[in-house]
Motif scaffolding. Sequence first.
Motif, PDB file in Angstrom:
ATOM      1  N   UNK A  27      -8.691   0.356  -9.213  1.00  0.00           N
ATOM      2  CA  UNK A  27      -9.740   1.323  -8.896  1.00  0.00           C
ATOM      3  C   UNK A  27     -10.547   0.861  -7.686  1.00  0.00           C
ATOM      4  N   UNK A  28     -10.886  -0.431  -7.624  1.00  0.00           N
ATOM      5  CA  UNK A  28     -11.618  -0.969  -6.482  1.00  0.00           C
ATOM      6  C   UNK A  28     -10.806  -0.843  -5.201  1.00  0.00           C
ATOM      7  N   UNK A  29      -9.521  -1.172  -5.304  1.00  0.00           N
ATOM      8  CA  UNK A  29      -8.659  -1.138  -4.127  1.00  0.00           C
ATOM      9  C   UNK A  29      -8.483   0.297  -3.629  1.00  0.00           C
ATOM     10  N   UNK A  30      -8.227   1.220  -4.555  1.00  0.00           N
ATOM     11  CA  UNK A  30      -8.037   2.623  -4.177  1.00  0.00           C
ATOM     12  C   UNK A  30      -9.303   3.174  -3.528  1.00  0.00           C
ATOM     13  N   UNK A  31     -10.462   2.852  -4.077  1.00  0.00           N
ATOM     14  CA  UNK A  31     -11.728   3.328  -3.519  1.00  0.00           C
ATOM     15  C   UNK A  31     -11.918   2.799  -2.099  1.00  0.00           C
ATOM     16  N   UNK A  32     -11.633   1.513  -1.897  1.00  0.00           N
ATOM     17  CA  UNK A  32     -11.758   0.927  -0.564  1.00  0.00           C
ATOM     18  C   UNK A  32     -10.731   1.538   0.395  1.00  0.00           C
ATOM     19  N   UNK A  33      -9.524   1.772  -0.107  1.00  0.00           N
ATOM     20  CA  UNK A  33      -8.468   2.344   0.732  1.00  0.00           C
ATOM     21  C   UNK A  33      -8.819   3.764   1.164  1.00  0.00           C
ATOM     22  N   UNK A  34      -9.415   4.541   0.280  1.00  0.00           N
ATOM     23  CA  UNK A  34      -9.835   5.898   0.636  1.00  0.00           C
ATOM     24  C   UNK A  34     -10.737   5.873   1.862  1.00  0.00           C
ATOM     25  N   UNK A  56     -11.924  -8.259  -2.598  1.00  0.00           N
ATOM     26  CA  UNK A  56     -10.819  -8.883  -3.319  1.00  0.00           C
ATOM     27  C   UNK A  56      -9.897  -9.558  -2.302  1.00  0.00           C
ATOM     28  N   UNK A  57      -9.180 -10.608  -2.706  1.00  0.00           N
ATOM     29  CA  UNK A  57      -8.219 -11.223  -1.789  1.00  0.00           C
ATOM     30  C   UNK A  57      -7.101 -10.249  -1.431  1.00  0.00           C
ATOM     31  N   UNK A  58      -6.576 -10.380  -0.227  1.00  0.00           N
ATOM     32  CA  UNK A  58      -5.457  -9.537   0.194  1.00  0.00           C
ATOM     33  C   UNK A  58      -4.275  -9.685  -0.758  1.00  0.00           C
ATOM     34  N   UNK A  59      -4.100 -10.894  -1.307  1.00  0.00           N
ATOM     35  CA  UNK A  59      -2.988 -11.139  -2.229  1.00  0.00           C
ATOM     36  C   UNK A  59      -3.083 -10.258  -3.471  1.00  0.00           C
ATOM     37  N   UNK A  62      -1.398  -6.906  -2.729  1.00  0.00           N
ATOM     38  CA  UNK A  62       0.058  -6.998  -2.747  1.00  0.00           C
ATOM     39  C   UNK A  62       0.600  -7.308  -4.134  1.00  0.00           C
ATOM     40  N   UNK A  63      -0.268  -7.753  -5.035  1.00  0.00           N
ATOM     41  CA  UNK A  63       0.139  -7.961  -6.427  1.00  0.00           C
ATOM     42  C   UNK A  63       0.304  -6.620  -7.135  1.00  0.00           C
ATOM     43  N   UNK A  64      -0.551  -5.660  -6.779  1.00  0.00           N
ATOM     44  CA  UNK A  64      -0.532  -4.356  -7.440  1.00  0.00           C
ATOM     45  C   UNK A  64       0.261  -3.308  -6.661  1.00  0.00           C
ATOM     46  N   UNK A  65       0.282  -3.438  -5.343  1.00  0.00           N
ATOM     47  CA  UNK A  65       0.964  -2.473  -4.484  1.00  0.00           C
ATOM     48  C   UNK A  65       1.936  -3.230  -3.583  1.00  0.00           C
TER      49      UNK A  65
END
Length: 224
Positions: A27-34, A56-59, A62-65
């Motif tokens: 959820x955090x990553x998707x929000x930032x990506x938006x 969050x770390x870039x790693x 890549x762990x989730x996507x």
Amino acid sequence: MDSAQQRLNAAFRTRTKAGRIRQQNEAKIIMAAEIEFAQNGYKGTSLNAIADRAALPKSNILYYFKSKFGLYGALLADILEMWNQAFSDASIDSDPAETLYRYIEAKVAYSYSHPLASRIFAMEIIQGAPHLEEFLAKDLKKWLDDRANVIQSWIDAGKMKPVNPHHLIFLIWGSTQHYADFSTQVCWALGKKEYEKQDFQDATDTVAAIVLGGLGLTIPNIAR
């Protein structure tokens, strides 16, 4: 559209266990990506920028996507799922007024809650879907034809006035997504810097009244 969502998720998300921590981080990553994709486009967005915005770390990304492309695809898969879930389960036995009202309401609400996601999808389509055509073209047509068949079944049963079902769906798409994709223009016209929640209720009521009224339907009791 379910097949498109499933193939997008299979192609772009990793197959790690979907626990609570994963859900929170995604959820955090998707929000930032938006935010990053909306501001900078696909080419101008980096995973480092998304990671910094998500704190969050870039790693972790890549762990989730599987990649930046994977994150972009997963984001659009989420958009499709949220947009269409209010209409995907409709059948010949569903009440057309209630179903169409719910669909309009959900699409306007999504323009309120996820305006950036809507703009990202619009930019992808305007550019000819260069990244996702293979995942969207056939599946979008299949979903659209299936939903059009449901609308046609309501027409054949005398539940609503006859119209072209495909163009009815296009009308709902355009009128509801307008509030996200052209928010600057709408706010200028309303004489305000940003939307208020009541603006979206007014939009829902207005679009629903025009669409349902044109189909010989009345606003259902579920309307607020």
